[in-house]
Design a protein around this motif. Structure first.
Motif, PDB file in Angstrom:
ATOM      1  N   ASP A   1       0.834  -1.195   0.000  1.00 54.34           N
ATOM      2  CA  ASP A   1       0.000   0.000   0.000  1.00 54.34           C
ATOM      3  C   ASP A   1       0.871   1.248   0.000  1.00 54.34           C
TER       4      ASP A   1
ATOM      5  N   ALA B   1      -1.570  -1.232  -4.156  1.00 55.91           N
ATOM      6  CA  ALA B   1      -2.626  -0.260  -3.855  1.00 55.91           C
ATOM      7  C   ALA B   1      -1.983   1.115  -3.707  1.00 55.91           C
ATOM      8  N   THR B   2      -2.585   2.113  -4.321  1.00 60.59           N
ATOM      9  CA  THR B   2      -2.078   3.470  -4.151  1.00 60.59           C
ATOM     10  C   THR B   2      -3.248   4.424  -3.969  1.00 60.59           C
TER      11      THR B   2
ATOM     12  N   GLN C   1      -9.677   2.740   4.402  1.00 59.60           N
ATOM     13  CA  GLN C   1      -8.420   2.808   5.155  1.00 59.60           C
ATOM     14  C   GLN C   1      -8.524   3.942   6.165  1.00 59.60           C
TER      15      GLN C   1
ATOM     16  N   ILE D   1      -1.480  -2.643   7.650  1.00 64.71           N
ATOM     17  CA  ILE D   1      -0.375  -2.214   6.784  1.00 64.71           C
ATOM     18  C   ILE D   1       0.709  -1.546   7.647  1.00 64.71           C
TER      19      ILE D   1
END
Length: 271
Positions: A34, A66-67, A160, A231
Motif C-alpha cells: 500500500d 494499492a495506491t 483505510q 499495513i
C-alpha cells in the motif's frame, strides 16, 4: 508503505535499505503493498517499481499494488486535500506511469475533499475503472455515512482509517465493513501507547507467545475482524520479518479480551 524521509518528504535516508525492505516483504509472503502518490511525493511509488518490477520486469503474480490520490504536498508533514476530478484523473495516469502498470489493482481516494461533491470525486474513479485503468476503488479516512454516499456512485471494496489497539475512533466503520464484507485497512496499526510498557496485559500476553508488543498489536487486529488488512510501515528488514510473523500468533479469547479492555482503558486515558 511509507519509505520516504522525515515528514514523508523526499527520498529515504538509505535508498538500498528501502529497496531491501520491499523485496524482503514480498519474500516473506506479503501480498499487499500500500502506498500513495503523496508519499515523497512520488518517491514511494518509484521505489516500489524499482524494487519489485525493475527494468520492465513484471511484478510478482500474487502481489497487489494499492495506491492513493487526493492529498497534495507543500512541504514535510503538510497534507492538503484536492478532489478535483481532473486532478484525480491526472494522478491515476501518473501513478500508472511511475508504478509501471497498465491497471492499478486498488486505487483509493486519499481524502474526500469537501470542496467537490463526493459523486464527482468517486465518479471520476469509476470512469477510470470503466476504462480499465483501475480494478477496485477504495476510500480513506471516512465515516459510515461517507462510505454509503460513495457507494451510490461506485462499488467500494475497502476503506483505510486510523485504527489500532489504543485508538478505536473508527469502530463503527469497522463493524459496518465486517457486516458487509468490505476490506478494512487500519493505518498506524502498531500504536499501543502506554500499553507497550514492561507491565500490564500487553507485556504479559507478549511473554506468553514469546512475541513483541508490536506483533501482539497486529495479532489483535487480525483477530478483531476477518476483513482487517493491517499495513504496518517499517524502515528495516528485521521489522518486516517480525511484523509478518504476527500472522502466526493465535490469541485465545481470554487474551483477546484482556487486550481489548486494556486498549479501551488506554484510549479513555489518552495513552
Amino acid at each position: 508503505m511509507q519509505l520516504p524521509g522525515e515528514g514523508v518528504w523526499g527520498p529515504p535516508a538509505d535508498h538500498d535499505t528501502a529497496l531491501a525492505v520491499l523485496r524482503k516483504a514480498v519474500e516473506v509472503g506479503v501480498t499487499l503493498i500500500d502506498t500513495a502518490d503523496s508519499y515523497g511525493p512520488y518517491v514511494s511509488e518509484e521505489l516500489i517499481r524499482e524494487a519489485l518490477a525493475p527494468q520492465g520486469h513484471p511484478y510478482p503474480d500474487d502481489v497487489v499494488i494499492a495506491t492513493k490520490a487526493g492529498l497534495t504536498r507543500q512541504g514535510p508533514g503538510v497534507w492538503t486535500p484536492l478532489g478535483q476530478p481532473a486532478y484525480l484523473r491526472q494522478e491515476v495516469e501518473m501513478s500508472l506511469r511511475r508504478l509501471g502498470l497498465e491497471r492499478i489493482d486498488l486505487f483509493q481516494l486519499h481524502r474526500i475533499d469537501p470542496a467537490y461533491p463526493v459523486a464527482d470525486q468517486v465518479g471520476e474513479l469509476k470512469a477510470l475503472q470503466d476504462e480499465g485503468k483501475i480494478r477496485h476503488i477504495g476510500l480513506s479516512e471516512v465515516s459510515v455515512a461517507d462510505l454509503k454516499e460513495a457507494e451510490q456512485t461506485a462499488e467500494i471494496v475497502s476503506v483505510q482509517n486510523l485504527y489500532n489497539l489504543a485508538n478505536r475512533q473508527s469502530e463503527e466503520l469497522l463493524d459496518h465493513c465486517t457486516a458487509h464484507g468490505i476490506g478494512f485497512i487500519p493505518w498506524f496499526p502498531l500504536n499501543t501507547g502506554k500499553l507497550s510498557g514492561d507491565s500490564g496485559p500487553l507485556a504479559e500476553v507478549a511473554a506468553n507467545h514469546d512475541a513483541s508488543p508490536s506483533q501482539l498489536a497486529l495479532a489483535w487486529l487480525l483477530k478483531r475482524s476477518p476483513v482487517v488488512l493491517p499495513i504496518p510501515g517499517t524502515k528495516s528488514v528485521e521489522h518486516v520479518v517480525d511484523n509478518t510473523a504476527a500472522a502466526g500468533i493465535e490469541l485465545s479469547d481470554e487474551e483477546y479480551d484482556a487486550l481489548e479492555q486494556a486498549g479501551r482503558k488506554a484510549e479513555e486515558e489518552g495513552a
